[in-house]
Design a protein around this motif. Structure first.
Motif, PDB file in Angstrom:
ATOM      1  N   ILE A  37       0.780  -1.217   0.034  1.00 39.13           N
ATOM      2  CA  ILE A  37       0.170   0.012   0.039  1.00 39.13           C
ATOM      3  C   ILE A  37       0.802   1.183  -0.155  1.00 39.13           C
ATOM      4  O   ILE A  37       2.050   1.370   0.757  1.00 39.13           O
ATOM      5  N   ASN A 100      -2.851   7.014  -4.676  1.00 40.73           N
ATOM      6  CA  ASN A 100      -3.029   6.043  -3.801  1.00 40.73           C
ATOM      7  C   ASN A 100      -2.925   4.735  -4.663  1.00 40.73           C
ATOM      8  O   ASN A 100      -3.446   4.432  -6.114  1.00 40.73           O
ATOM      9  N   ILE A 102      -2.571   0.145  -4.535  1.00 47.65           N
ATOM     10  CA  ILE A 102      -2.612  -0.974  -3.554  1.00 47.65           C
ATOM     11  C   ILE A 102      -2.458  -2.047  -4.537  1.00 47.65           C
ATOM     12  O   ILE A 102      -3.053  -2.437  -5.716  1.00 47.65           O
TER      13      ILE A 102
END
Length: 121
Positions: A37, A100, A102
């Motif tokens: 992450i 972001n 992930i």
């Protein structure tokens, strides 16, 4: 007789190792499902200000008496000039960025594990 007894024991041990199956008690294991992450943010603020000004002036005066007592002495005018320039600039900039990410991949489970890796029932 002793040789025959020793030979018989050796043959019996060899036959015993062939007859007994091999086994191992393995513990169930689960590997994997690693998760990566990453979060990033960027904020930028810029401010710019500029000013400029230009003031000019000119004055010409030949006097009212004339040149050498000429009759045109009063005809030469007084000349005055004035110039004013101005400039003002203001700039404001704002930027905001968010990112972001992930990343994950599945696990590998070996054996009869009652609870697989990462709690997948």
């Amino acid at each position: 007789m002793m040789k025959k007894l020793a030979l018989f024991v050796i043959v019996l041990l060899a036959a015993a190792t062939i007859v007994v199956p091999a086994s191992a008690g393995l513990v169930p294991m689960s590997w994997g499902f690693p998760v990566l992450i990453q979060n990033a943010s960027l904020t930028g603020l810029q401010s710019q200000t500029a000013t400029a000004h230009d003031i000019e002036s000119a004055a010409i005066d030949f006097g009212g008496g004339g040149f050498g007592g000429s009759i045109f002495g009063g005809a030469f005018p007084s000349i005055a000039q004035f110039a004013d320039q101005g400039q003002s600039l203001t700039s404001l900039g704002f930027a905001s960025q968010n990112q972001n990410m992930i990343f994950a991949y599945p696990f590998i489970s070996i054996g009869g594990s009652p609870i697989p890796g990462m709690g997948f029932f």
